[in-house]
Design a protein around this motif. Structure first.
Motif, PDB file in Angstrom:
ATOM      1  N   THR A   1       0.823  -1.219   0.000  1.00 29.55           N
ATOM      2  CA  THR A   1       0.000   0.000   0.000  1.00 29.55           C
ATOM      3  C   THR A   1       0.851   1.260   0.000  1.00 29.55           C
ATOM      4  O   THR A   1       0.332   2.358  -0.190  1.00 29.55           O
TER       5      THR A   1
ATOM      6  N   ASN B   1      -2.239   5.198  -3.265  1.00 24.24           N
ATOM      7  CA  ASN B   1      -3.158   5.202  -2.122  1.00 24.24           C
ATOM      8  C   ASN B   1      -3.145   6.498  -1.334  1.00 24.24           C
ATOM      9  O   ASN B   1      -3.812   6.609  -0.315  1.00 24.24           O
TER      10      ASN B   1
ATOM     11  N   THR C   1      -1.440  10.189   0.512  1.00 26.97           N
ATOM     12  CA  THR C   1      -0.739  10.548   1.752  1.00 26.97           C
ATOM     13  C   THR C   1      -1.670  11.421   2.576  1.00 26.97           C
ATOM     14  O   THR C   1      -2.302  12.336   2.045  1.00 26.97           O
ATOM     15  N   TRP C   2      -1.737  11.138   3.861  1.00 25.67           N
ATOM     16  CA  TRP C   2      -2.684  11.828   4.739  1.00 25.67           C
ATOM     17  C   TRP C   2      -1.963  12.388   5.955  1.00 25.67           C
ATOM     18  O   TRP C   2      -1.052  11.767   6.492  1.00 25.67           O
TER      19      TRP C   2
ATOM     20  N   ASP D   1      -6.634  13.966   9.242  1.00 28.11           N
ATOM     21  CA  ASP D   1      -7.750  13.615   8.356  1.00 28.11           C
ATOM     22  C   ASP D   1      -7.657  14.297   6.996  1.00 28.11           C
ATOM     23  O   ASP D   1      -8.598  14.226   6.200  1.00 28.11           O
TER      24      ASP D   1
ATOM     25  N   HIS E   1      -6.113  14.958   3.223  1.00 30.29           N
ATOM     26  CA  HIS E   1      -5.443  14.294   2.101  1.00 30.29           C
ATOM     27  C   HIS E   1      -4.522  15.295   1.409  1.00 30.29           C
ATOM     28  O   HIS E   1      -4.961  16.381   1.010  1.00 30.29           O
TER      29      HIS E   1
ATOM     30  N   ARG F   1      -0.053   9.356   7.412  1.00 27.88           N
ATOM     31  CA  ARG F   1      -0.431   8.025   6.930  1.00 27.88           C
ATOM     32  C   ARG F   1      -0.007   7.869   5.485  1.00 27.88           C
ATOM     33  O   ARG F   1      -0.309   8.717   4.630  1.00 27.88           O
TER      34      ARG F   1
ATOM     35  N   GLY G   1      -0.760   5.755   2.494  1.00 24.83           N
ATOM     36  CA  GLY G   1      -1.735   4.783   2.025  1.00 24.83           C
ATOM     37  C   GLY G   1      -2.749   4.458   3.096  1.00 24.83           C
ATOM     38  O   GLY G   1      -3.087   5.284   3.944  1.00 24.83           O
ATOM     39  N   LEU G   2      -3.210   3.219   3.078  1.00 29.23           N
ATOM     40  CA  LEU G   2      -4.334   2.833   3.920  1.00 29.23           C
ATOM     41  C   LEU G   2      -3.922   2.247   5.261  1.00 29.23           C
ATOM     42  O   LEU G   2      -4.699   2.277   6.209  1.00 29.23           O
ATOM     43  N   ARG G   3      -2.718   1.698   5.364  1.00 33.27           N
ATOM     44  CA  ARG G   3      -2.405   0.898   6.544  1.00 33.27           C
ATOM     45  C   ARG G   3      -1.186   1.352   7.341  1.00 33.27           C
ATOM     46  O   ARG G   3      -1.025   0.943   8.486  1.00 33.27           O
TER      47      ARG G   3
END
Length: 204
Positions: free
Chosen positions: A136, A163, A165-166, A169, A171, A187, A189-191
Protein backbone atom coordinates in the motif's frame (compact mmCIF):
# COMPACT_ATOMS: atom_id res chain seq x y z
CA UNK A 1 -68.56 -50.02 0.71
CA UNK A 2 -66.08 -51.55 3.11
CA UNK A 3 -64.58 -49.76 6.13
CA UNK A 4 -60.75 -49.79 6.20
CA UNK A 5 -59.31 -51.64 9.17
CA UNK A 6 -58.34 -49.47 12.09
CA UNK A 7 -54.58 -49.33 12.75
CA UNK A 8 -53.87 -50.13 16.35
CA UNK A 9 -50.05 -50.07 16.17
CA UNK A 10 -49.62 -53.76 15.48
CA UNK A 11 -48.62 -55.29 12.19
CA UNK A 12 -50.39 -58.36 10.96
CA UNK A 13 -47.41 -60.39 12.09
CA UNK A 14 -48.01 -59.25 15.67
CA UNK A 15 -45.12 -56.76 16.05
CA UNK A 16 -45.69 -53.46 17.79
CA UNK A 17 -43.84 -50.88 15.68
CA UNK A 18 -45.01 -47.72 17.44
CA UNK A 19 -41.61 -47.40 19.15
CA UNK A 20 -39.64 -48.62 16.19
CA UNK A 21 -36.72 -46.29 15.38
CA UNK A 22 -36.49 -44.84 18.88
CA UNK A 23 -33.88 -45.70 21.44
CA UNK A 24 -34.86 -45.65 25.08
CA UNK A 25 -31.22 -45.79 26.20
CA UNK A 26 -30.47 -42.06 26.25
CA UNK A 27 -26.98 -41.00 27.18
CA UNK A 28 -26.34 -37.50 28.48
CA UNK A 29 -23.37 -35.80 26.82
CA UNK A 30 -21.70 -33.41 29.23
CA UNK A 31 -21.34 -29.87 27.97
CA UNK A 32 -17.79 -28.78 27.27
CA UNK A 33 -16.62 -26.22 29.73
CA UNK A 34 -16.02 -22.82 28.07
CA UNK A 35 -12.40 -22.06 27.55
CA UNK A 36 -11.14 -18.63 28.47
CA UNK A 37 -8.24 -16.82 26.86
CA UNK A 38 -4.80 -18.26 27.29
CA UNK A 39 -3.01 -16.10 29.78
CA UNK A 40 0.57 -15.33 28.84
CA UNK A 41 2.75 -14.07 31.64
CA UNK A 42 4.06 -10.55 31.10
CA UNK A 43 7.69 -10.15 30.05
CA UNK A 44 10.13 -9.59 32.85
CA UNK A 45 10.75 -6.03 33.91
CA UNK A 46 14.00 -4.97 32.29
CA UNK A 47 13.74 -1.28 33.10
CA UNK A 48 16.62 -1.52 35.49
CA UNK A 49 18.94 -3.21 33.00
CA UNK A 50 19.39 -0.20 30.71
CA UNK A 51 18.10 3.21 29.71
CA UNK A 52 15.43 4.35 27.29
CA UNK A 53 16.23 5.92 23.93
CA UNK A 54 15.40 9.64 24.10
CA UNK A 55 13.89 9.51 20.62
CA UNK A 56 11.72 6.39 20.51
CA UNK A 57 11.78 5.13 24.13
CA UNK A 58 13.20 1.73 23.15
CA UNK A 59 15.29 -0.09 25.76
CA UNK A 60 19.02 0.47 25.24
CA UNK A 61 21.28 -2.03 26.95
CA UNK A 62 24.31 -0.85 28.92
CA UNK A 63 27.33 -0.20 26.75
CA UNK A 64 25.35 0.39 23.53
CA UNK A 65 26.08 3.62 21.69
CA UNK A 66 23.13 3.44 19.29
CA UNK A 67 19.43 2.75 19.83
CA UNK A 68 18.59 -0.75 18.51
CA UNK A 69 15.29 0.53 17.08
CA UNK A 70 15.94 3.94 15.51
CA UNK A 71 19.79 3.87 15.48
CA UNK A 72 19.96 7.28 17.14
CA UNK A 73 23.02 8.05 19.27
CA UNK A 74 22.37 7.58 22.97
CA UNK A 75 25.11 9.71 24.48
CA UNK A 76 27.15 7.76 27.02
CA UNK A 77 25.80 4.42 25.89
CA UNK A 78 22.57 4.34 27.84
CA UNK A 79 23.98 2.68 30.90
CA UNK A 80 23.76 5.50 33.39
CA UNK A 81 20.86 7.42 31.89
CA UNK A 82 22.89 10.66 31.82
CA UNK A 83 24.31 12.65 28.95
CA UNK A 84 21.62 11.53 26.51
CA UNK A 85 18.86 13.54 28.14
CA UNK A 86 15.55 12.46 29.51
CA UNK A 87 12.53 10.99 27.82
CA UNK A 88 11.68 14.33 26.20
CA UNK A 89 15.07 14.70 24.45
CA UNK A 90 15.54 14.07 20.74
CA UNK A 91 18.29 12.24 18.84
CA UNK A 92 21.37 14.40 18.35
CA UNK A 93 20.90 16.88 15.50
CA UNK A 94 17.36 15.73 14.75
CA UNK A 95 14.61 18.24 15.59
CA UNK A 96 11.96 15.75 14.47
CA UNK A 97 11.33 12.01 14.63
CA UNK A 98 8.72 9.89 12.84
CA UNK A 99 7.62 7.01 15.03
CA UNK A 100 5.94 4.09 13.19
CA UNK A 101 4.07 2.31 15.96
CA UNK A 102 3.16 -0.91 14.12
CA UNK A 103 6.64 -1.28 12.61
CA UNK A 104 8.59 -0.59 15.83
CA UNK A 105 10.56 1.94 13.81
CA UNK A 106 11.61 5.53 14.50
CA UNK A 107 13.25 7.69 11.83
CA UNK A 108 15.02 10.94 12.73
CA UNK A 109 14.70 13.97 10.43
CA UNK A 110 17.64 16.35 10.25
CA UNK A 111 18.02 19.73 8.55
CA UNK A 112 19.43 19.50 5.04
CA UNK A 113 18.75 15.75 4.88
CA UNK A 114 15.29 14.97 3.45
CA UNK A 115 13.80 11.83 4.93
CA UNK A 116 12.27 9.96 2.01
CA UNK A 117 9.51 7.45 2.65
CA UNK A 118 8.94 4.64 0.18
CA UNK A 119 9.86 1.14 -0.96
CA UNK A 120 12.63 2.16 -3.39
CA UNK A 121 15.87 1.30 -1.61
CA UNK A 122 17.94 3.67 -3.76
CA UNK A 123 15.59 6.62 -3.33
CA UNK A 124 14.53 6.00 0.30
CA UNK A 125 17.39 4.09 1.95
CA UNK A 126 16.32 4.93 5.52
CA UNK A 127 12.76 3.61 5.20
CA UNK A 128 12.75 1.09 2.34
CA UNK A 129 13.93 -1.79 4.49
CA UNK A 130 10.89 -1.53 6.77
CA UNK A 131 8.41 -0.67 4.01
CA UNK A 132 9.55 -2.95 1.19
CA UNK A 133 6.86 -5.60 1.76
CA UNK A 134 3.98 -3.14 2.27
CA UNK A 135 2.27 -2.86 -1.10
CA UNK A 136 0.00 0.00 0.00
CA UNK A 137 3.08 2.23 0.17
CA UNK A 138 4.40 3.52 -3.14
CA UNK A 139 8.00 3.06 -4.18
CA UNK A 140 8.50 6.83 -3.94
CA UNK A 141 5.77 8.00 -1.61
CA UNK A 142 6.63 11.17 0.33
CA UNK A 143 9.46 13.25 1.78
CA UNK A 144 9.84 14.97 5.15
CA UNK A 145 12.15 17.98 5.44
CA UNK A 146 13.26 20.43 8.12
CA UNK A 147 13.87 24.11 7.38
CA UNK A 148 16.76 26.00 9.01
CA UNK A 149 14.29 27.54 11.48
CA UNK A 150 13.15 24.08 12.59
CA UNK A 151 9.84 23.99 10.71
CA UNK A 152 8.99 20.45 9.60
CA UNK A 153 7.24 19.73 6.30
CA UNK A 154 5.90 16.70 4.44
CA UNK A 155 5.11 16.48 0.74
CA UNK A 156 3.80 13.69 -1.42
CA UNK A 157 5.87 13.09 -4.53
CA UNK A 158 4.89 15.19 -7.55
CA UNK A 159 3.93 12.10 -9.58
CA UNK A 160 1.38 11.18 -6.92
CA UNK A 161 0.80 7.86 -5.18
CA UNK A 162 -1.68 5.07 -5.64
CA UNK A 163 -3.16 5.20 -2.12
CA UNK A 164 -2.43 8.80 -1.15
CA UNK A 165 -0.74 10.55 1.75
CA UNK A 166 -2.68 11.83 4.74
CA UNK A 167 -1.93 14.13 7.67
CA UNK A 168 -4.49 13.51 10.38
CA UNK A 169 -7.75 13.61 8.36
CA UNK A 170 -6.42 15.71 5.48
CA UNK A 171 -5.44 14.29 2.10
CA UNK A 172 -2.28 15.85 0.65
CA UNK A 173 -2.00 17.02 -2.94
CA UNK A 174 1.04 15.77 -4.87
CA UNK A 175 3.98 18.16 -4.72
CA UNK A 176 2.37 20.51 -2.17
CA UNK A 177 4.19 20.86 1.17
CA UNK A 178 2.21 20.56 4.39
CA UNK A 179 3.57 21.76 7.72
CA UNK A 180 3.84 19.15 10.45
CA UNK A 181 3.34 19.77 14.15
CA UNK A 182 4.08 17.70 17.21
CA UNK A 183 1.59 14.85 17.56
CA UNK A 184 0.41 14.86 13.94
CA UNK A 185 -0.35 11.51 12.34
CA UNK A 186 1.07 10.91 8.87
CA UNK A 187 -0.43 8.02 6.93
CA UNK A 188 1.13 6.44 3.86
CA UNK A 189 -1.73 4.78 2.02
CA UNK A 190 -4.33 2.83 3.92
CA UNK A 191 -2.40 0.90 6.54
CA UNK A 192 0.93 2.49 7.41
CA UNK A 193 1.07 5.47 9.74
CA UNK A 194 3.47 7.29 12.00
CA UNK A 195 3.39 9.90 14.76
CA UNK A 196 5.41 13.09 14.43
CA UNK A 197 7.56 14.20 17.35
CA UNK A 198 9.10 17.64 17.16
CA UNK A 199 11.56 19.05 19.70
CA UNK A 200 10.23 21.99 21.65
CA UNK A 201 6.59 21.41 20.68
CA UNK A 202 5.80 18.95 23.46
CA UNK A 203 7.04 15.96 25.39
CA UNK A 204 8.41 13.23 23.13
Amino acid sequence: MTTPPRYDGEDPDGRDDRDEGWDDDWEDIPEEEPRGPVLVPPPPDTAGSGARCPGCAALVLPGASLCPRCLAPVGDGGGSGGGGGGRGAMPAGAPAVLHFDTLALSLPVRPGEPLRLGRDADWAPASAGALKDLSTVSRRHASVTVDPDGTVWVAEETDGTLNGTWVNDGHLLPGVRHRLRHGDRVRLGLRVGCTVRIAGDGAC
